[in-house]
Design a protein around this motif. Sequence first.
Motif, PDB file in Angstrom:
ATOM      1  N   GLY A 190       0.806  -1.218   0.000  1.00 54.65           N
ATOM      2  CA  GLY A 190       0.000   0.000   0.000  1.00 54.65           C
ATOM      3  C   GLY A 190       0.838   1.266   0.000  1.00 54.65           C
ATOM      4  N   TYR A 191       2.150   1.100   0.150  1.00 58.43           N
ATOM      5  CA  TYR A 191       3.072   2.243   0.178  1.00 58.43           C
ATOM      6  C   TYR A 191       4.241   1.964  -0.761  1.00 58.43           C
ATOM      7  N   SER A 192       4.802   3.006  -1.320  1.00 58.85           N
ATOM      8  CA  SER A 192       6.046   2.817  -2.053  1.00 58.85           C
ATOM      9  C   SER A 192       7.132   2.417  -1.050  1.00 58.85           C
ATOM     10  N   ARG A 193       8.131   1.705  -1.516  1.00 58.50           N
ATOM     11  CA  ARG A 193       9.118   1.089  -0.621  1.00 58.50           C
ATOM     12  C   ARG A 193       9.707   2.090   0.383  1.00 58.50           C
ATOM     13  N   LEU A 194      10.193   3.208  -0.091  1.00 55.11           N
ATOM     14  CA  LEU A 194      10.895   4.153   0.773  1.00 55.11           C
ATOM     15  C   LEU A 194       9.953   5.067   1.547  1.00 55.11           C
ATOM     16  N   LYS A 195       8.643   4.880   1.353  1.00 56.50           N
ATOM     17  CA  LYS A 195       7.665   5.661   2.105  1.00 56.50           C
ATOM     18  C   LYS A 195       6.787   4.785   2.995  1.00 56.50           C
ATOM     19  N   THR A 196       7.180   3.529   3.153  1.00 61.15           N
ATOM     20  CA  THR A 196       6.445   2.649   4.062  1.00 61.15           C
ATOM     21  C   THR A 196       6.618   3.164   5.483  1.00 61.15           C
ATOM     22  N   PRO A 197       5.530   3.455   6.190  1.00 56.41           N
ATOM     23  CA  PRO A 197       5.686   4.039   7.536  1.00 56.41           C
ATOM     24  C   PRO A 197       6.286   3.047   8.518  1.00 56.41           C
ATOM     25  N   ALA A 198       7.021   3.568   9.478  1.00 55.48           N
ATOM     26  CA  ALA A 198       7.669   2.715  10.475  1.00 55.48           C
ATOM     27  C   ALA A 198       6.652   1.979  11.330  1.00 55.48           C
ATOM     28  N   TRP A 199       5.469   2.535  11.488  1.00 60.04           N
ATOM     29  CA  TRP A 199       4.399   1.847  12.202  1.00 60.04           C
ATOM     30  C   TRP A 199       3.050   2.381  11.745  1.00 60.04           C
ATOM     31  N   GLU A 200       2.027   1.590  11.995  1.00 66.57           N
ATOM     32  CA  GLU A 200       0.656   2.016  11.724  1.00 66.57           C
ATOM     33  C   GLU A 200      -0.237   1.550  12.855  1.00 66.57           C
ATOM     34  N   ASN A 201      -1.118   2.424  13.296  1.00 63.76           N
ATOM     35  CA  ASN A 201      -2.091   2.096  14.331  1.00 63.76           C
ATOM     36  C   ASN A 201      -3.304   1.467  13.646  1.00 63.76           C
ATOM     37  N   MET A 202      -3.594   0.219  13.980  1.00 60.48           N
ATOM     38  CA  MET A 202      -4.664  -0.505  13.302  1.00 60.48           C
ATOM     39  C   MET A 202      -6.053  -0.135  13.811  1.00 60.48           C
ATOM     40  N   ALA A 203      -6.108   0.660  14.882  1.00 57.75           N
ATOM     41  CA  ALA A 203      -7.410   1.091  15.401  1.00 57.75           C
ATOM     42  C   ALA A 203      -7.875   2.383  14.748  1.00 57.75           C
ATOM     43  N   ASN A 204      -6.954   3.349  14.604  1.00 58.70           N
ATOM     44  CA  ASN A 204      -7.362   4.647  14.047  1.00 58.70           C
ATOM     45  C   ASN A 204      -6.626   4.997  12.749  1.00 58.70           C
ATOM     46  N   HIS A 205      -5.788   4.081  12.265  1.00 53.99           N
ATOM     47  CA  HIS A 205      -5.052   4.230  10.996  1.00 53.99           C
ATOM     48  C   HIS A 205      -4.030   5.374  11.011  1.00 53.99           C
ATOM     49  N   GLU A 206      -3.686   5.844  12.193  1.00 58.08           N
ATOM     50  CA  GLU A 206      -2.589   6.801  12.299  1.00 58.08           C
ATOM     51  C   GLU A 206      -1.295   6.101  11.890  1.00 58.08           C
ATOM     52  N   ILE A 207      -0.436   6.819  11.179  1.00 56.78           N
ATOM     53  CA  ILE A 207       0.836   6.237  10.766  1.00 56.78           C
ATOM     54  C   ILE A 207       1.990   7.107  11.262  1.00 56.78           C
ATOM     55  N   ALA A 208       3.150   6.504  11.378  1.00 61.12           N
ATOM     56  CA  ALA A 208       4.344   7.244  11.790  1.00 61.12           C
ATOM     57  C   ALA A 208       4.656   8.319  10.765  1.00 61.12           C
ATOM     58  N   ASN A 209       5.206   9.427  11.225  1.00 58.32           N
ATOM     59  CA  ASN A 209       5.565  10.501  10.295  1.00 58.32           C
ATOM     60  C   ASN A 209       7.001  10.335   9.783  1.00 58.32           C
ATOM     61  N   TYR A 210       7.511   9.125   9.892  1.00 58.55           N
ATOM     62  CA  TYR A 210       8.834   8.807   9.352  1.00 58.55           C
ATOM     63  C   TYR A 210       8.759   7.394   8.757  1.00 58.55           C
ATOM     64  N   PRO A 211       9.530   7.111   7.734  1.00 60.78           N
ATOM     65  CA  PRO A 211       9.416   5.821   7.045  1.00 60.78           C
ATOM     66  C   PRO A 211      10.296   4.745   7.668  1.00 60.78           C
ATOM     67  N   MET A 212      10.057   3.522   7.241  1.00 63.60           N
ATOM     68  CA  MET A 212      10.946   2.428   7.618  1.00 63.60           C
ATOM     69  C   MET A 212      12.339   2.687   7.070  1.00 63.60           C
ATOM     70  N   ARG A 213      13.316   2.398   7.902  1.00 59.26           N
ATOM     71  CA  ARG A 213      14.707   2.476   7.488  1.00 59.26           C
ATOM     72  C   ARG A 213      15.447   1.260   8.040  1.00 59.26           C
ATOM     73  N   GLY A 214      16.653   1.067   7.601  1.00 61.54           N
ATOM     74  CA  GLY A 214      17.530   0.065   8.179  1.00 61.54           C
ATOM     75  C   GLY A 214      16.916  -1.314   8.247  1.00 61.54           C
ATOM     76  N   GLY A 215      16.917  -1.892   9.461  1.00 62.35           N
ATOM     77  CA  GLY A 215      16.443  -3.247   9.643  1.00 62.35           C
ATOM     78  C   GLY A 215      14.961  -3.425   9.373  1.00 62.35           C
ATOM     79  N   LEU A 216      14.158  -2.420   9.686  1.00 61.23           N
ATOM     80  CA  LEU A 216      12.728  -2.502   9.367  1.00 61.23           C
ATOM     81  C   LEU A 216      12.537  -2.684   7.873  1.00 61.23           C
ATOM     82  N   LEU A 217      13.268  -1.908   7.105  1.00 66.23           N
ATOM     83  CA  LEU A 217      13.150  -1.976   5.646  1.00 66.23           C
ATOM     84  C   LEU A 217      13.675  -3.314   5.129  1.00 66.23           C
TER      85      LEU A 217
END
Length: 336
Positions: free
Chosen positions: A270-297
């Motif tokens: 649902g996100y482009s690779r470098l814009k995948t959020p570091a986390w997403e809240n599954m209750a209210n769909h809030e997402i981190a304002n920074y993307p996955m980097r390093g090991g998460l990616l």
Amino acid sequence: MMFKLYKQMLKVWLLMLCGISSASASSLDWTTFKQRFMAPDGRILDSGNRNISHTEGQGFSMLFAVGANDKTSFDKIWGWTHSHLKDQKSGLFYWRYNPVIADPIEDKNNASDGDVLIAWALLKAGQRWNHKPYLTESDRIVRAVLNHTVIDFAGRKVMLPGRSGFTAQDSITLNPSYFIFPAWRDFAERSYLANLWTLIENSQQLMTDIDWGQHRIPTDWITLYADGKTAPATKWPARVSYDAIRIPLYMKWDRADNPLLGRWQSWFSGYSRLKTPAWENMANHEIANYPMRGGLLAVRDYTMNQLSSDATKVRASDDYYSASLKLLAALANDGF
């Protein structure tokens, strides 16, 4: 003529073998990892958490040492772990060590994923280096895990995150990132204990039955109720975050055809690779304002069948956990 052809074929085969070995070694950036995070005595420093140590880090690093065929480092890490974290009464390990306080083992609880990782690393080490004492110790830890943290609840066999603090009268709290399926399967194949196979099947079904959230994937912490229903645990944000990212890693490591991987791939895609959020809240769909980097990616890439060797290199920007996820993805990708 035939001898010359044989020599040429042998040379090609040896070059191919060296290439494979070198590629495997380069994908596991163990040398950089231990230079940055391993103390001379074998204690692994969590650089993102004030340099404390814990069974997760010790277990991860024991696995990495086996993967890198580094028995010297393995023995140092295992020796420190056994000396400083072993709970002689339960056979498990104290989960956290803080060197700057009077009692470094302030919390006497265990973390079941750390125990499993240590036992799994000992099993792998015993098999790789043909060392029976490692196997014996692994078997002891597995029995302790089964005795103290695996319970029957709501018609399922499940593993608690620790032996105390996670049960209530009508519910229990679980951390699905502690479901290390490839380790459980290796234990089951070694011991043939029926309850290990049941644990694998019931835990897989538990995650299959999740019917909440857009992508039906578990959050970092979940509650299992007595009627068999699950929901995000209320003591933590309902996020798919730094814990839950390990879930697809372990699933794919165990079974590349696991149908539940499709749910994670749907979320990631649902996100482009470098814009995948570091986390997403599954209750209210809030997402981190920074993307996955390093090991998460790296875990995201592994799950999406897009992992490159460059993505698993440990860099100066990686803290202990990011570097650990990179090396875990490399091991999984190499079929360790």
